[in-house]
Design an enzyme around this catalytic site. Structure first.
Site, PDB file in Angstrom:
ATOM      1  CG  ASP A 353     141.927   6.168  64.924  1.00  0.00           C
ATOM      2  OD1 ASP A 353     141.017   6.893  64.499  1.00  0.00           O
ATOM      3  OD2 ASP A 353     143.062   6.590  65.216  1.00  0.00           O
ATOM      4  CD  GLU A 389     139.576   7.005  60.758  1.00  0.00           C
ATOM      5  OE1 GLU A 389     138.959   8.082  60.817  1.00  0.00           O
ATOM      6  OE2 GLU A 389     140.484   6.708  61.553  1.00  0.00           O
TER       7      GLU A 389
END
Length: 722
Positions: A353, A389
């Protein structure tokens, strides 16, 4: 100190609580502590404190014979409380072990969790004296776990990237409403491993589940007064502990065994397990957040503080804090955690993330940072799937295409371009062509292949596939933030009506658009990722930021009507088509020219390029065709006889050839099939409108009317003259 308890010096490594069958070694890193107490928590909540009298290289440690699995514990760290200098030790706060393998309980938002008094008007700007309210009873506790588990003959499926179909899933949302899962197992790791769920994944053709955060997380204190919870889980407090809220059989270490059993069951079905991990920040938030673990142990060693203003946190994540990626203790924590999940929990990869934050060793995003160095040289972590990401909220944070080799990336430009193309945005065809063929413009310059692109149209963050075709605007009122949260520019199109409608024409168009987006995703080069429930038309009623909605709004509805069942059937056929044809998941980029390196095994195809872009007449596209702002149609020839790759036995790969007819125009259009040099006879295999019957044949040069906003996929066997 607990009377009568025997204590041994113990060892400084490994960090955390390590049970060896006879007792447990406890080790905690803190470079600022003056004294550390290990607190053993009884079933009645009573606390017995054991001083950690030994310290080596800033690691405090003790060994307790007879202490074993199920024991709850925490730490109290005595040291400087000087926020202006970056130090926030406060022994009134019972702290979690950063290396705890399991956690029990939850936080309740009580004032005692915070190191300042709520009635101190200056706390937000100038920290005063620390609060002496004891947080015990209001926070989680760490748990000693049994590390032993019978893995049997468990082996990772090790599916190659180019053959992968990833399915982003939420442990609870997938199973809470599944009628085939026993009620007591719904919402749990055991529920996800239930044959009813596994069978669905297998029938869809999924090769890997990418689980939304399962590291222990807590609900943001700001949500508690609104009666909401952190459903998504991007609020980690335990990087080694499976989230206890997904445990069906107990929270005193049983969640570890249950998680392992889930992984083992998915592996037996040939499905990999990828974890969505949040190493960029923690649940302690900014300077007004709670003191749960890292902040009270060694604040300046774990968090990135503002230069010259160490009382505040440098934040590139939007959550209040960022971990200090140049700190040896942080880098060790992350790598120890990653190795633990691979070696002990048998997971197959990670999706990082806000990974751009991990590359910020100093201010800028640096693809040569220490984090990448230690990942690349690690013999364990470097061998699993690593998905970034590739962005954060800091300066220069959008890094799609900027990560080094070994990494793949969520391709946000793929998502945006495919959405724009199918909603009819002008001048998107050239970029759409690049996204369809693996985004070589983003990845080829660094020597990476199409597999570097994790293609997706929807994910947990944003509209579902159904809502993408039913809403122009977000509808987030249920989140209690005045509909101000969530992305406002969604590149969605409601097909003429906002929200649900009884208009049959609108509903037919929406169904066609969903199939268009699905088939584009599954026939694109790169690695497709489906968002859970998109294959059955899951809706969140226009909420594009459902992070706090732990209810039927976000849980998958498994009661399928005819339309949703038809979408599932279409998704299965599209995945199967991709799986069965190497031309649809090549390991190398197309070159747009005749491939003559011996990879293709059909000499008669040598005069044809590996890919060709054709106009409505069946002729090759020219520069003018690409430059038209209104260009919304294209035919794509994929030459299965010109794949410059070999199989595992060293034999040339030969496949059927394909013709993709894509019409993003609002009107029906006639496509003339290309001349016989491309193929004398073509067969329809997929049609997102349903007018072209699968299995029906067409001859070279024949005209096929393609419905407005639809896709027709045709194929011919290997060899030109068939």
């Amino acid at each position: 100190m607990m009377h009568g308890m025997q204590t041994w010096p113990g060892r400084s490594y490994p960090l955390g609580a390590t049970f060896d069958g006879a007792g447990t070694n406890f080790a905690l890193y803190s470079s600022v502590a003056e004294r550390v107490e290990l607190c053993l928590i009884g079933d009645d909540g009573t606390e017995k404190r054991v001083p950690l009298g030994e310290t080596d290289a800033d690691v405090w440690h003790v060994y307790l014979p007879g202490v074993g699995p199920g024991t709850r514990y925490g730490y109290r760290v005595h040291g400087p409380y000087d926020p202006a200098s970056g130090h926030r030790c406060n022994p009134a706060k019972l702290l979690l072990d950063p290396y705890a393998k399991a956690l029990d309980g939850d936080i309740d938002g009580d004032e005692s969790l915070f190191s300042y008094r709520f009635d101190d008007p200056s706390a937000a700007t100038k920290p005063g004296a620390p609060s002496d309210l004891d947080s015990a009873g209001h926070t989680l506790t760490s748990v000693v776990v049994n590390p032993f588990f019978d893995w049997g003959h468990d082996r990772p499926p090790a599916t190659p990237y180019h053959e992968s179909v990833i399915y982003e899933a939420h442990v609870k949302g997938m199973t809470m409403r599944h009628p085939g899962v026993p009620e007591e197992l719904r919402g749990t790791y055991a529920g996800l491993a239930h044959p009813a769920v596994v069978d669905h994944l297998l029938s869809l053709g999924v090769t890997a589940v990418e689980l939304m955060p399962v590291h222990q997380f807590v609900t943001d204190p700001s949500l508690l007064p609104r009666g909401l919870t952190n459903y998504w889980g991007y609020n980690t407090i335990g990087f080694f502990a499976p989230h206890n809220g997904y445990a069906g059989y107990g929270r005193r270490g049983e969640q570890v065994m249950e998680f392992k059993a889930m992984v083992k069951a998915l592996h037996e079905a040939g499905i990999e397990v990828i974890l969505d991990v949040v190493y960029n920040h923690t649940a302690e938030g900014n300077h007004m957040g709670p003191t749960l673990s890292f902040r009270g142990i060694d604040n300046a060693a774990y968090y990135r503080l503002v230069d010259g203003d160490e009382a505040h946190y440098f934040d590139t994540t939007g959550t209040g804090n960022s971990l200090l990626m140049r700190s040896p203790s942080v880098l060790q924590l992350i790598m120890d955690s990653l190795r633990y999940w691979v070696e002990e929990m048998h997971v197959d990869g990670f999706r990082f993330d806000l990974a751009a934050t991990l590359a910020r060793q100093f201010h800028e995003v640096d693809r040569l940072s220490a984090f990448f160095d230690i990942v690349h040289q690690d013999p364990v972590v470097s061998q699993v799937k690593l998905i970034a990401e590739p962005w954060d909220l800091g300066d220069g944070g959008y890094q799609v295409g900027g990560f080094p080799s070994l990494w793949t990336e969520w391709n946000g430009r793929y998502r945006d371009t495919v959405r724009d193309f199918w909603r009819g945005e002008p001048a998107t065809l050239p970029e759409f062509a690049s996204r369809l063929t693996g985004s070589s413009d983003l990845y080829e310059h660094s020597g990476r292949k199409p597999i570097a692109s994790i293609n997706f149209v929807t994910a947990h963050d944003g509209f579902t596939l159904a809502d993408l075709t039913a809403y122009d605007q977000k509808h987030n009122a249920a989140n209690g933030e005045g509909n101000k949260d969530g992305e406002s520019h969604n590149r969605s199109w409601n097909c003429g009506v906002e929200g649900p409608t009884d208009d049959p024409e609108v509903n037919r168009l929406r169904a066609r658009q969903r199939r268009n987006l699905l088939v584009t995703l599954l026939l694109s080069q790169g690695v497709p990722m489906l968002s859970h429930g998109d294959e059955v038309g899951r809706t969140q009623e226009g909420n594009n930021n459902a992070y706090c909605q732990d209810n039927e709004l976000t849980w998958m509805d498994w009661d399928l009507d005819d339309e949703r069942a038809a979408l599932l059937d279409f998704a299965r056929r599209a995945v199967r088509l991709r799986r069965d044809h190497p031309i649809l998941h090549r390991r190398r980029f197309f070159e747009g020219r005749v491939v003559s390196d011996g990879g293709g095994a059909n000499p008669s195809a040598s005069a044809l390029p590996d890919i060709e872009w054709l106009d409505l007449t069946g002729a090759q596209m020219d520069a003018t065709d690409w430059q038209q702002r209104y260009a919304r149609t294209v035919a794509v020839f994929l030459n299965g006889d010109a794949i410059p790759e070999k199989d595992s036995r060293g034999e040339p790969i030969v496949d059927d050839s394909f013709l993709l007819l894509l019409n993003a125009h609002s009107e029906d259009l006639d496509f003339t099939l290309p001349p016989g040099t491309y193929g004398e006879r073509w067969t329809v295999v997929l049609d997102t409108d349903g007018n072209a019957e699968p299995g029906s044949g067409l001859d070279a040069g024949e005209v096929l009317s393609v419905c407005g906003r639809s896709v027709v996929v045709l194929t011919r066997p290997s060899g030109v003259r068939r």
